[in-house]
Each structure stands twice: as structure tokens, then as C-alpha cells.
Design an enzyme around this catalytic site. Structure first.
Site, PDB file in Angstrom:
ATOM      1  N   LYS A 261       0.837  -1.192   0.000  1.00 12.18           N
ATOM      2  CA  LYS A 261       0.000   0.000   0.000  1.00 12.18           C
ATOM      3  C   LYS A 261       0.879   1.251   0.000  1.00 12.18           C
ATOM      4  O   LYS A 261       1.972   1.225   0.565  1.00 12.18           O
ATOM      5  CB  LYS A 261      -0.859   0.032   1.281  1.00 12.18           C
ATOM      6  N   ARG A 335     -10.058 -11.662   2.828  1.00 12.68           N
ATOM      7  CA  ARG A 335     -10.950 -12.744   2.399  1.00 12.68           C
ATOM      8  C   ARG A 335     -10.283 -14.104   2.553  1.00 12.68           C
ATOM      9  O   ARG A 335     -10.973 -15.114   2.699  1.00 12.68           O
ATOM     10  CB  ARG A 335     -11.435 -12.478   0.960  1.00 12.68           C
TER      11      ARG A 335
HETATM   12  N1  BES Z   1      -7.864  -3.706   4.537  1.00  8.62           N
HETATM   13  C1  BES Z   1      -8.078  -3.408   3.173  1.00  8.62           C
HETATM   14  C2  BES Z   1      -9.402  -2.687   2.911  1.00  8.62           C
HETATM   15  C3  BES Z   1      -9.548  -1.315   3.484  1.00  8.62           C
HETATM   16  C4  BES Z   1      -9.284  -0.216   2.692  1.00  8.62           C
HETATM   17  C5  BES Z   1      -9.984  -1.122   4.761  1.00  8.62           C
HETATM   18  C6  BES Z   1      -9.451   1.040   3.207  1.00  8.62           C
HETATM   19  C7  BES Z   1     -10.135   0.151   5.283  1.00  8.62           C
HETATM   20  C8  BES Z   1      -9.880   1.239   4.493  1.00  8.62           C
HETATM   21  C9  BES Z   1      -8.098  -4.691   2.355  1.00  8.62           C
HETATM   22  O1  BES Z   1      -7.310  -5.724   2.823  1.00  8.62           O
HETATM   23  C10 BES Z   1      -7.617  -4.320   0.984  1.00  8.62           C
HETATM   24  O2  BES Z   1      -6.538  -3.858   0.876  1.00  8.62           O
HETATM   25  N2  BES Z   1      -8.436  -4.568  -0.022  1.00  8.62           N
HETATM   26  C11 BES Z   1      -8.108  -4.269  -1.347  1.00  8.62           C
HETATM   27  C12 BES Z   1      -8.681  -5.371  -2.200  1.00  8.62           C
HETATM   28  C13 BES Z   1      -8.226  -5.341  -3.635  1.00  8.62           C
HETATM   29  C14 BES Z   1      -6.727  -5.566  -3.731  1.00  8.62           C
HETATM   30  C15 BES Z   1      -8.982  -6.388  -4.394  1.00  8.62           C
HETATM   31  C16 BES Z   1      -8.729  -2.926  -1.711  1.00  8.62           C
HETATM   32  O3  BES Z   1      -9.811  -2.624  -1.214  1.00  8.62           O
HETATM   33  O4  BES Z   1      -8.115  -2.176  -2.439  1.00  8.62           O
HETATM   34 ZN    ZN Z   2      -5.291  -5.596   2.176  1.00 13.41          ZN
END
Ligand code: BES
Ligand code: ZN
Ligand code: ZN
Length: 482
Positions: A261, A335
Site C-alpha cells: 500500500k 478474504r
Molecule cells: N484492509 C483493506 C481494505 C480497506 C481499505 C480497509 C481502506 C479500510 C480502508 C483490504 O485488505 C484491501 O486492501 N483490499 C483491497 C482489495 C483489492 C486488492 C482487491 C482494496 O480494497 O483495495
Molecule cells: Zn489488504
């Protein structure tokens, strides 16, 4: 703050709807208010007549009757707690009653909660504590309504317990991952929940391996901190009666892994265990209130980190169910951990239904905004019950459309499933991925990525961890309990 059920007190606090007659003021003061002030009973507008020569009254506006909700009563309670903080030994006394379409009991519950909400503070990391704690602890607020004192006292106790559950969840979310990691999250759950009669079992890495939780283990591989699987059981109806099983996402930190990230998105990722925090907070309130319903809570807790041993974009991993998964994106880790936890809920404990809570997707925040929880479900009745509870509790919940056509998207190229089907409908495909592991049990997925962590304070919700859905889960389980 001590709340007592009593009509006695020094400062009379009255809630008034817009355009309603203010009968309780003496004629002279009413005339003064009308002719010399702009007070219009707008929502949380305050008229204060406290001080030398004053009539020792506070009036709080509730705004237009047609716009009144139970959450506005909650916000009014919070406001009253705030503005009476400075009264020192003078005791405010609030008369509660039905307003518009809200019955008296609804007003009592919401107002009491609002009062208790004012007590939250998270100063564990401040070297200079604001010393308002001691001052606050001893102060009294009196509340009364037409119901008997015994009912009033029950409501006070229930509101306090629910808010304690919310505060527990907030504290867990607000604690940074340097201090809150799988082992310490499990310890905190053990400490808080055994105290209220919940049986807490903590599985270590070897035990998780023995269960074959391959998807969960894959996510945890990059971290120095070992994973924990936390099993919390509150079974007041006995072992043989099926339980409602709550599953919470427990990523104590989500760096994204090799799909790293950006720093701006990573900085709040201590909150990626918000689902587990809310589940633990709800368990606390449910058990402390002795609700008559079997409830189990499960948390697969780990960190999503980078190292030579971490799982990689493009890997194929297995799962407890045996389904294989292409890891298109290591940042879609939630997930994977939930897949095994939900499969455990469906096959290893006596679950009548499963509700999972997870800060799962940024896509849900894009779709619904920061304040609203998104749901994906195969169980319309349970969803409806949760929505009713959420409306009572002032938490925003919306069901996402999950059509058959979208199930194609979670299929893998070289494995059974893929964990990242792309940006389109991302909150829905994430939910459908989880559904695969629920084994046709009635199931509701709640994506709390938006509301679990507030970027700014909003009324009684502080900046940071919110404990969202603790109240809704509590209310839903209270509604369906015997
Ligand atoms: N923990 C994040 C989701 C999240 C984003 C929570 C912002 C709180 C605030 C999750 O693990 C994630 O990174 N999801 C990705 C999924 C994608 C790679 C399919 C996302 O939402 O970008
Ligand atoms: Zn994530
Ligand atoms: Zn995550």
C-alpha cells in the site's frame, strides 16, 4: 459519570421540538426567551439560564418533528453530557418522554446511550493525561420518565454495558500494531471476555496448521508475529443448542504485502482488525447483559507483511475447505483469512447462521461512503433483522446487489478461485468469495471498511476507532433472544 433514576436535581434540562410550546418556563422568562433571544429549538441548539438570577434551566432543541430520529435523541444526550460537564456539583436532571413518532422507551434508551458516549477517551499514549477523568467519574446526572424506577435502572445498566462494549472495540482499534498483534489481541479478548463469563480458547500456529487453515497461514507468513485463532463461546442455552456465529477480520496490520500500500493508505491499517474488535465488543455486551442466546465468535488474527517468507502475487494457495486460490493480489488478504474462519464456523462449531464483519474493501467505501456498512448475504431474513437493529441503533447499513452473474468473477484461471477479480463491484465480489466458504449456511457479510475508523470526529463518534456494529449486533441478538 453516574446516572441515577430520579426527578430531583439542581438544573432542569428539557428537550423541546421546534414549534412546540415551552410550558415549563415561567411567563416572564418565556417572554424574555421569545423577545430577546434567537432560540428556535433547532437541533441541539441550547438555551441556558444557569447562574446567579437564572432559573437553573437548560433547554435543548430537537429540531423539526418530521426529521426526528432516535439517533438525534442520542446526539442530544451526548450534547447534554458535554454542556453539563462544567456544572461541578450542580446536578442536572432530565425528564424524558415520547417525542413525535418515538415512544418513551426508545427515547430513554437513546438518550442514556448518548450520555455514556461522552465518556470515551483514548489517552494511553499521552504522557500528560487531561485530568477530566476524575472530575467526570464522580459527577451525577439524573434522568426520569413515566416508567417505574426498576425499568429505568434496567435501561441505565443496559446502556452502560453496550457502551462499554463499544469502548472496548474502540480501544482495540486505536491501539497501534506495535502493541496490538495477534498474541496480544487474543490476550485482550481473553481478559475482557472471561470476566463476563465467555469461554475463550486461543489456538497457536501449530494448532492452526493442524486444522489445515492454509489460506489464513499463507497471509501470516510474512510476519515476525505468529497468528492466533481465537474461539469465544457464550452458550447460556447449553452446548447442544445451535449458536449464531460471529466472525471478525483480525488483521492487526495490513501493509498490503508485496502488493504494498502507499504510505497514506497504510498509516491507518492498524484498524484492519476492526471486524474482530466489534465482534469482541459485541460479545462483551451480550454476555455481560446475559442475553439468552448462544453466540460464538471467531477471529483469525495475523499481520500482512513483507519478507523473504511472505506469500507473493501470483501464488496459488490452498484453504481449510480444500479449494485452491490464485493470489492475484496480496492486499486482498482479508478474504483469505476469513475463508478459513468462515469454513470453521460452518463445519467445526454448531452454527445456525454466520455473520462476518470485516474492513474488507476500499471498493465498499467508494460505493457507499465512509459512514455506511455494506452487506452481502444469502439470508434475507437475518439481513432484515440486522437492518432493523441498525436503524434502532443509529448505525447505517445497506445491502449490496449480488447477482448470479457476478459469481463468475471469483473463479480462477489455474486454480478454483482468485482473490482479486478487479475493481468492478469489488465489495460484492469480495463478499461472494466469502460465501463460497459458508457451506450454504445462512450468512451475512458486513463490510465495515468505511465506518470502522473515522477520519474526523462526528457528534458522539470520536476520531479513530468507532466500534461500529457492536450496538447493531447486540440489538439484533437481543431481539432474537428468548
Ligand atoms: N484492509 C483493506 C481494505 C480497506 C481499505 C480497509 C481502506 C479500510 C480502508 C483490504 O485488505 C484491501 O486492501 N483490499 C483491497 C482489495 C483489492 C486488492 C482487491 C482494496 O480494497 O483495495
Ligand atoms: Zn489488504
Ligand atoms: Zn486488509
Amino acid at each position: 459519570m453516574k446516572i441515577k433514576w430520579s426527578p430531583e436535581g439542581d438544573i432542569k434540562v428539557s428537550l423541546v421540538l421546534k414549534d412546540s410550546e415551552i410550558q415549563f418556563l415561567e411567563e416572564k422568562e418565556l417572554l424574555y426567551l421569545k423577545e430577546n433571544t434567537n432560540f428556535k429549538s433547532d437541533f441541539v441548539e441550547v438555551y441556558s439560564s444557569v447562574g446567579v438570577g437564572g432559573s437553573n434551566q437548560l433547554i435543548i432543541g430537537l429540531g423539526d418533528e418530521k426529521d426526528l430520529t432516535s439517533n438525534k435523541i442520542r446526539e442530544a444526550g451526548y450534547k447534554v453530557a458535554q454542556i453539563t460537564k462544567e456544572l461541578r456539583s450542580l446536578v442536572p436532571v432530565v425528564e424524558l418522554k415520547a417525542f413525535g413518532s418515538l415512544d418513551e422507551d426508545t427515547v430513554i434508551r437513546a438518550f442514556l446511550e448518548g450520555l455514556y458516549q461522552s465518556e470515551y477517551q483514548f489517552d494511553r499514549y499521552k504522557t500528560k493525561k487531561e485530568n477530566n477523568d476524575a472530575k467526570n467519574k464522580d459527577r451525577e446526572i439524573h434522568v426520569f420518565a413515566s416508567v417505574d424506577e426498576s425499568v429505568g435502572l434496567e435501561r441505565i445498566e443496559e446502556a452502560q454495558t453496550i457502551v462499554e462494549g463499544v469502548f472496548l472495540a474502540r480501544d482495540l482499534v486505536n491501539t497501534p500494531s506495535i502493541d496490538l498483534y495477534p498474541e496480544t489481541l487474543a490476550d485482550r479478548a481473553h481478559e475482557a471476555l472471561t470476566a463476563v463469563g465467555v469461554d475463550v480458547e486461543i489456538l497457536d500456529k501449530a494448532q492452526i496448521e493442524a486444522l489445515g487453515m492454509q489460506a489464513f497461514l499463507a497471509v501470516s507468513k510474512g510476519s515476525e508475529r505468529d497468528p492466533r485463532f481465537i474461539i469465544m463461546k457464550y452458550l447460556p442455552l447449553g452446548e447442544d443448542v445451535p449458536a449464531l456465529t460471529l466472525v471478525g477480520k483480525g488483521l492487526t496490520y495490513d501493509s498490503g504485502g508485496y502488493a504494498i500500500k502507499p504510505a497514506t493508505g497504510m498509516v491507518t491499517m492498524k484498524s484492519d482488525m476492526g471486524g474482530s474488535a466489534s465482534v469482541i465488543g459485541a460479545m462483551y455486551a451480550i454476555a455481560k447483559s446475559k442475553l439468552k442466546k448462544n453466540v460464538i465468535a471467531l477471529v483469525a488474527s495475523c499481520e500482512n507483511m513483507i519478507s523473504g517468507g511472505a506469500y507473493k502475487n501470483g501464488d496459488v494457495i490452498s484453504s481449510m475447505k480444500g479449494s485452491t486460490i490464485e493470489v492475484n493480489n496480496t492486499d486482498a488478504e482479508g478474504r483469505l483469512t476469513l475463508a478459513d474462519a468462515i469454513y470453521y464456523a460452518a463445519t467445526k462449531v454448531n452454527s445456525e447462521a454466520i455473520i462476518d464483519l470485516a474492513t474488507l474493501t476500499g471498493a465498499c467505501v467508494v460505493a457507499l461512503g465512509e459512514y455506511t456498512t455494506g452487506a452481502v448475504t444469502n439470508a434475507p431474513d437475518i439481513y432484515q433483522g440486522l437492518e432493523n437493529a441498525s436503524l434502532q441503533e443509529g448505525e447505517l447499513l445497506w445491502k449490496l446487489p449480488a447477482f448470479q452473474e457476478m459469481r463468475e468473477m471469483i473463479k480462477g484461471d489455474i486454480a478454483d478461485l482468485n482473490n482479486s477479480p478487479g475493481r468492478m463491484g469489488g465489495a460484492i465480489t469480495a463478499g461472494l468469495f466469502l460465501e463460497h466458504f459458508a457451506e450454504d449456511k445462512p450468512w451475512v457479510h458486513l463490510d465495515i471498511a468505511g465506518p470502522a475508523f473515522a477520519t474526523a470526529a462526528r457528534s458522539y463518534l470520536p476520531k479513530g476507532g468507532t466500534g461500529v456494529m457492536v450496538k447493531t449486533l447486540y440489538r439484533y441478538i437481543s431481539d432474537i433472544s428468548q
